[in-house]
Design an enzyme around this catalytic site. Structure first.
Site, PDB file in Angstrom:
ATOM      1  CD  GLU A  17       0.500   2.215   5.427  1.00  0.00           C
ATOM      2  OE1 GLU A  17       0.416   3.380   5.018  1.00  0.00           O
ATOM      3  OE2 GLU A  17      -0.067   1.822   6.468  1.00  0.00           O
ATOM      4  CG  HIS A  23      -1.796   1.184   1.346  1.00  0.00           C
ATOM      5  ND1 HIS A  23      -2.996   1.273   0.679  1.00  0.00           N
ATOM      6  CD2 HIS A  23      -1.672   2.334   2.036  1.00  0.00           C
ATOM      7  CE1 HIS A  23      -3.571   2.426   0.967  1.00  0.00           C
ATOM      8  NE2 HIS A  23      -2.789   3.095   1.783  1.00  0.00           N
TER       9      HIS A  23
END
Length: 844
Positions: A712, A655
């Protein structure tokens, strides 16, 4: 009688009562009243910047260039009823001229715009039909279908037709491709190090296994050890130990139960490269400078947030409304993660671990020189790793007010979408209130920087020490100013209402650097100095006491009771050894519920184990650290390396707003060496929730750019990885280091502010003569030897090497040689070094 108003809640109840779930497999009614656009686009709506027409029975929109976020241009349809637990089939035909990725949503139509389906179809000029299914988690009579088509610098044309949403669909169960059932470290094992693998099987009895060379011949064989069902994966597993095989080579595989593992090497070289890549990650996270294609081919981008339109920061940033009446230049530093925010409490742990990666090279027996990072500052006579850390440290200093308190964070006023390069972010930037946690993060990181940078830039070191002292005093005067748990618009909250650990960490770093009584007394009186702070979940930005404890144990200092501090790190490592030995994946992290950023917790637990090895020299800790990294590189339930570019199957869709290749083919994937967040039992994002409900902890992960909760990238995850990979790179081929046949007695009989006198005596404790010697040690900070007798002197940074003269070249068994020197003092403490090496071997 007065008639009661017909409320929204009553209307909702009536609508939902009229609806009933459709049996799976039985097609439900069409929820889109006009999805074919035969004559009109009503009741569809669109943002005012779109020109919408009906063209050959399709709804078409001319999308202007210059939009930034996907939601800057939207076509939508409202009042779509959704039933909790109902599975819907959603489909449409769409074209894009030229081709482009868009965002297709079924969502809540008001803030927080919760997404029940989020898809990113890659549209072509000729067009395709796109089909999706999702299960609604709510009863909602006012759902919204939306096509977000903004975020393009250039104009383009979007057309859509045959939009359909029907209930009664068969639920689609996400099933990750886990590849062969033999799980290995897909990168490399050290030739003389431990080598373990995991077999997923239904068998409950031992099974034969074979280690095969790249040419298919059998190199070694044995039998597996059944381990039962692992609770965090739900898999019945066996372990495989092939540590006794020590021949280096490439392309090995393990074969067991009819399955062949992904290939791997037995070689040390991969970790030299990985250690460098883990640190190179930070250059492309830099804010405020252009990223050079010459230094990072494929990752070039303009400077972000330098006050040039459309950016609105970071050279003169105001506070949130009502917080302050001034502006600060807070340019520079590292972008925190996949967004454009910069957070002191995450920057603090990150820069501390990067500096700690360097500091370990001064104090550990098995340490490798830090790598060339190919950054703009390379070649300036300062180690690249310190140049990179300085880029973040200078930002942290900018976040400090004149009274010593430090702003918690700086980020966009509102959330932005993906993809979005930093230089085209149009959001206003805001400073958020000061916090005690942020202030203590600066105190700790700046105190560490004061000693680390002293040999290279005395002025910068002094600036950091002054900032650390000022922050410490401010935090003591304001011990309970906390970041708000509700301050999460445009950036993460990073809230923390327990700062006792930050106080302990800051005091520890200030004591190590200065040796002063105030900080010594605070550390020794803190309950955290003796408490069991090494939890199963590991440490993180919100739990930083272990940073202080580890540095007190591994960085030279004169703390009373330091031996107990060192032993407490060993005891913490014993806990993680037990965890690693208790699961068949060899991971030192295996709680019942996996945390956000669990991969960094794995790395941080490895850091504790590695510190225990540095303190004790016991190989069981080194071996456990080496096995722990196997989990990150593929020996896990998903059979995936969580480090981009490493391993046959690796995470590469993390991400990020500017590494969003799956959303924009012109953008890159994250750089090699990027650590993904990893499995997260909380699955807090829509992508994870749509695919991973009910997941076992190790399966709570999806390599999707939309899954910020599991996938992420972040600076504090790569800082943990940097320490871990630096540790492994320092182990060479895994050969256990030999102890030196020597003992060094070191003393500083005279020390004044201007200088000091030192004496070191080398004794040969072996049975053979030492014929030629070089004694090496490192000072804590900026001390520098100016004169020496009985040896030839060289000094690089804090590290001193004294070599024999012709008359004292030979040291016979039981005999000694003494050298004396005069040094220039530097501000701060000057403790006896923990490590002396003679001809590369550690002395007692």
């Amino acid at each position: 009688m007065r008639r009661r108003p017909f409320s929204i809640l009553a209307a909702t109840a009536l609508v939902m009562a009229c609806l009933a779930p459709t049996a799976a497999g039985a097609e439900g009614p069409e929820q889109i009243g006009n999805g074919t656009f035969d004559t009109t686009d009503a009741p569809w709506w669109h943002t005012g910047n779109l020109t919408v027409t009906i063209d050959n029975g399709q709804l078409c929109a001319d999308v202007p260039g210059g939009t930034v976020n996907p939601w800057d241009a939207i076509i939508g349809y409202d009042n779509v009823p959704l039933l909790n637990g109902e599975t819907y089939a959603y489909s449409f035909f769409a074209t894009a001229t030229p081709g482009r990725v868009i965002t297709a949503l079924v969502q809540l139509p008001i803030d927080p715009f919760t997404q029940y389906l989020s898809a990113h179809p890659d549209l072509s000029v000729s067009g395709n039909t796109y089909n999706y299914t999702f299960t609604s988690p709510v009863d909602l009579p006012t759902g919204q279908v939306a096509f977000q088509i903004g975020g393009s610098a250039t104009p383009w044309r979007f057309c859509v037709d045959n939009v359909s949403l029907k209930g009664g669909a068969e639920p689609v169960v996400y099933k990750p491709d886990t590849g062969p059932r033999v799980r290995v470290n897909q990168v490399a094992y050290l030739p003389k190090g431990p080598k373990g693998a995991t077999l997923v099987t239904d068998a409950t009895s031992p099974l034969p296994w074979q280690l095969k060379r790249a040419n298919g011949t059998v190199a070694k064989s044995g039998t597996t050890t059944p381990r039962g069902v692992n609770a965090t994966s739900g898999q019945n597993v066996h372990s495989i130990d092939f540590s006794s095989f020590t021949t280096a080579g490439q392309g090995y595989t393990l074969v067991a139960d009819g399955e062949t593992s992904r290939p791997f090497d037995i070689d040390a070289a991969a970790y030299q490269t990985l250690a460098a890549d883990a640190l190179k990650f930070f250059y492309t996270q830099r804010s405020g400078i252009a990223i050079s294609d010459a230094l990072r081919p494929g990752y070039a981008r303009p400077a972000g947030h330098i006050g040039v339109a459309p950016n609105q920061g970071d050279t003169s940033v105001p506070c949130q409304a009502g917080v302050c009446d001034y502006r600060l230049d807070v340019s520079g530093g590292w972008y925190d993660a996949g967004d454009h925010g910069k957070y002191v409490v995450n920057g603090g742990i990150s820069v501390a671990q990067v500096m700690g990666t360097f500091e370990r090279t001064k104090n550990a027996v098995t340490s490798a020189a830090t790598p060339n990072l190919v950054i703009p500052e390379s070649g300036n006579a300062v180690p690249d790793i310190l140049d990179e850390a300085r880029f973040e440290q200078e930002f942290l200093l900018k976040m400090q007010r004149p009274d010593g308190m430090v702003h918690h964070k700086i980020h966009d006023q509102n959330w932005t979408g993906l993809p979005l390069l930093p230089n085209i972010d149009p959001q206003p930037r805001e400073l958020h209130p000061v916090s005690t946690a942020a202030t203590l993060n600066l105190a700790a990181a700046a105190a560490q920087a004061a000693r680390v940078y002293a040999p290279y830039d005395a002025a910068f070191a002094a600036k950091n020490l002054a900032a650390a002292r000022k922050a410490w005093a401010a935090a003591k005067a304001n011990p309970a100013i906390y970041a708000s748990v509700t301050d999460g618009n445009g950036g993460g909250t990073y809230d923390d209402t327990n700062v006792t650990d930050e106080f302990y960490w800051a005091a520890a770093e200030l004591y190590i650097t200065t040796g002063e009584k105030e900080f010594k007394d605070f550390v020794t009186s803190s309950p955290l100095n003796t408490a069991d702070i090494f939890t199963d979940h590991g440490f993180s930005w919100q739990s930083v006491a272990p940073l202080g404890r580890i540095d007190l144990a591994t960085v030279p200092n004169n703390l009373p009771g330091r031996a107990a501090v060192r032993q407490s790190v060993v005891a913490g490592a014993d806990k993680y050894l037990a965890i690693a030995n208790g699961n068949a994946y060899g991971s030192p992290y295996d709680p019942d519920s996996y945390d956000w950023g669990s991969d960094s917790q794995v790395a941080n637990n490895i850091n504790v184990i590695g510190a225990a090895y540095d303190v004790s020299g016991d190989l069981k800790y080194r071996n456990a650290a080496l096995q722990g990294v196997d989990y990150l590189l593929g020996r896990n339930a998903l059979n995936m390396s969580y480090i981009t570019g490493y391993g046959e199957a690796n995470a590469h869709n993390e991400h990020s707003r500017w590494y969003a290749h799956s959303l924009d083919a012109a953008l890159p994937n994250p750089p090699h060496g990027t650590l993904s967040g990893g499995p997260n039992s909380g699955i807090q994002d829509p992508v994870a929730q749509a695919n991973l409900m009910g997941c076992k902890p190790q399966f709570c992960y999806i390599d999707d750019v939309g899954s910020y909760a599991t996938n992420e990238e972040a600076i504090n995850w790569n800082s943990a990885l940097s320490w871990t990979t630096g540790f492994i790179a320092g182990q060479g081929d895994g050969t256990a280091p030999k102890p030196g046949n020597c003992k060094v007695t070191y003393a500083v009989p005279v020390s004044v502010p201007q200088g000091f006198a030192g004496v070191a005596t080398i004794k040969n404790t072996g049975s053979k003569a030492i014929d030629g010697w070089a004694l090496t040690w490192s000072f804590l900070g900026g001390q520098k030897v100016t004169q020496i007798s009985n040896a030839a002197l060289s000094q690089s940074g804090a590290t001193v090497t004294a070599k024999n003269m012709s008359f004292n070249k030979r040291i016979n068994p039981g005999k000694s040689v003494t050298i004396a020197f005069i040094g220039k003092n530097a501000p701060g403490a000057n403790p006896v070094p923990d490590l002396f090496t003679l001809n590369g071997l550690a002395c007692a």
